[in-house]
Design a protein around this motif. Structure first.
Motif, PDB file in Angstrom:
ATOM      1  N   ARG A 106       3.955   1.739  -1.119  1.00 44.60           N
ATOM      2  CA  ARG A 106       4.570   1.979  -2.429  1.00 44.60           C
ATOM      3  C   ARG A 106       3.548   2.593  -3.391  1.00 44.60           C
ATOM      4  NH1 ARG A 106       6.422  -3.492  -1.707  1.00 44.60           N
ATOM      5  NH2 ARG A 106       8.570  -3.541  -0.950  1.00 44.60           N
ATOM      6  N   SER A 107       2.331   2.044  -3.368  1.00 49.30           N
ATOM      7  CA  SER A 107       1.286   2.560  -4.247  1.00 49.30           C
ATOM      8  C   SER A 107       0.930   3.991  -3.890  1.00 49.30           C
ATOM      9  CB  SER A 107       0.050   1.674  -4.141  1.00 49.30           C
ATOM     10  OG  SER A 107      -1.038   2.190  -4.898  1.00 49.30           O
ATOM     11  N   TYR A 108       0.839   4.268  -2.623  1.00 51.87           N
ATOM     12  CA  TYR A 108       0.479   5.624  -2.165  1.00 51.87           C
ATOM     13  C   TYR A 108       1.565   6.630  -2.569  1.00 51.87           C
ATOM     14  CZ  TYR A 108      -0.368   9.566   0.951  1.00 51.87           C
ATOM     15  OH  TYR A 108      -0.569  10.815   1.451  1.00 51.87           O
ATOM     16  N   TRP A 142       0.832  -1.208   0.000  1.00 58.79           N
ATOM     17  CA  TRP A 142       0.000   0.000   0.000  1.00 58.79           C
ATOM     18  C   TRP A 142       0.864   1.254   0.000  1.00 58.79           C
ATOM     19  CZ3 TRP A 142      -0.038   3.957   3.533  1.00 58.79           C
ATOM     20  CH2 TRP A 142      -1.007   4.937   3.319  1.00 58.79           C
ATOM     21  N   ALA A 148       3.787   6.363  -4.964  1.00 58.64           N
ATOM     22  CA  ALA A 148       3.829   6.499  -6.417  1.00 58.64           C
ATOM     23  C   ALA A 148       2.717   7.433  -6.903  1.00 58.64           C
ATOM     24  CB  ALA A 148       3.679   5.127  -7.079  1.00 58.64           C
ATOM     25  N   GLU A 149       1.537   7.304  -6.321  1.00 59.06           N
ATOM     26  CA  GLU A 149       0.425   8.169  -6.726  1.00 59.06           C
ATOM     27  C   GLU A 149       0.676   9.614  -6.352  1.00 59.06           C
ATOM     28  OE1 GLU A 149      -3.030   6.555  -4.954  1.00 59.06           O
ATOM     29  OE2 GLU A 149      -3.014   4.705  -6.149  1.00 59.06           O
ATOM     30  N   GLU A 150       1.219   9.816  -5.149  1.00 59.96           N
ATOM     31  CA  GLU A 150       1.440  11.186  -4.663  1.00 59.96           C
ATOM     32  C   GLU A 150       2.587  11.871  -5.401  1.00 59.96           C
ATOM     33  OE1 GLU A 150      -0.338  13.043  -2.299  1.00 59.96           O
ATOM     34  OE2 GLU A 150      -1.719  11.418  -2.763  1.00 59.96           O
TER      35      GLU A 150
END
Length: 300
Positions: free
Chosen positions: A293-295, A291, A297-299
């Protein structure tokens, strides 16, 4: 040649601070009870003391600190409810804190600084060397700092403080030590100390962090120590006297720590500590890291 000194068995944890940096969360909840993942910060500190062989723990508390005592006490109603549900895993977690150590408590009626808090421990400690652990500093259990400090004190006598190299521009946030090298790479002799110096006046970039192993002669000095920086009785001032005159209570040495430390007294570091420890947990880490890493990357 080193010699053997009395075995240390007692730890003192000052926990009377108001936690103003975490208001309003600490208006009714002691800062030491703020959770780091799923354990209060103070439990990590007690576990560290026990891991170093110190199972007699005195906590210096103040008003509105009753939850600290409750946490390390038995909760028969909760234990009974978990037992009836057959929830052995959570029951073990609840009982763990009450079985950790022999806990004692004394109130620091008038919060007059760390030196005064340590002085409150004198009747309990007596004439034995003892450890002091500050609750804002969490030391990763994989880096056994306190155990090493106890070992150094038992070999060399006197007092031992924990040191960590910091950037010169950060030294004003800490007590600072002047040091000389010894034959042990991670041990230095402390020749002087100053509390939160201006960077231009600092004798080194060795910061004093929240672990001490102290000779009981420090109590005699603290009783005579006048309030210093901030109008408080500073432990650093008493240690400075010990370092200046070895005849009083032996030398002062420092263990240079290069391991993992989490400063939960600072809001940013508190959050970083939670993230780091959660990422390393076997039960939480895999999903949380995915989660995270995904957060990120999105930010980004």
């Amino acid at each position: 040649m080193t010699q053997s000194h009395p075995r240390i068995s007692k730890a003192v944890i000052p926990a009377a601070g108001l936690g103003t940096r975490f208001l309003p969360a600490t208006k009714a909840t002691p800062k030491e009870m703020l959770p780091v993942v799923d354990k209060p910060a103070i439990q990590y500190v007690v576990e560290e003391a026990v891991s170093a062989g110190l199972d007699d723990v005195l906590m210096i508390t103040g008003r509105n600190k009753r939850p600290l005592e409750d946490h390390f006490d038995r909760n028969y109603e909760l234990e009974s409810a978990l037992e009836k549900k057959g929830d052995a895993e959570r029951l073990a977690k609840v009982q763990e804190s009450s079985d950790l150590a022999t806990m004692h408590y004394v109130r620091q009626g008038d919060p007059r600084g760390l030196g005064h808090a340590v002085l409150c421990a004198a009747p309990h400690v007596g004439d034995e060397p003892f450890a002091v652990l500050l609750g804002d500093d969490l030391i990763d259990p994989r880096d056994p700092l306190l155990k090493r400090m106890v070992e150094v004190q038992e070999q060399r006598g006197g007092s031992v403080i924990a040191l960590m190299e910091v950037a010169p521009e950060q030294i004003h946030l800490y007590g600072c030590a002047a040091v000389e090298a010894t034959e042990d790479g991670d041990v230095v002799k402390v020749t002087g100390m100053v509390e939160k110096p201006d960077p231009a006046d600092a004798p080194s970039n060795y910061a004093i962090i929240g672990r001490y192993v102290l000779d009981p002669h420090v109590f005699d000095i603290l009783r005579k120590t006048e309030p210093g920086r901030g109008g408080e009785i500073q432990l650093t001032d008493a240690l400075q006297q010990l370092a200046a005159d070895e005849k009083v209570g032996g030398p002062v040495h420092g263990v240079v720590f290069k391991g993992r430390r989490y400063d939960t007294g600072d809001r940013g570091d508190y959050l970083r500590a939670i993230v780091r420890l959660a990422c390393e947990r076997e039960d939480l880490g895999p999903d949380f890291r995915t989660w995270l890493r995904s957060y990120v990357a999105e930010e980004m």
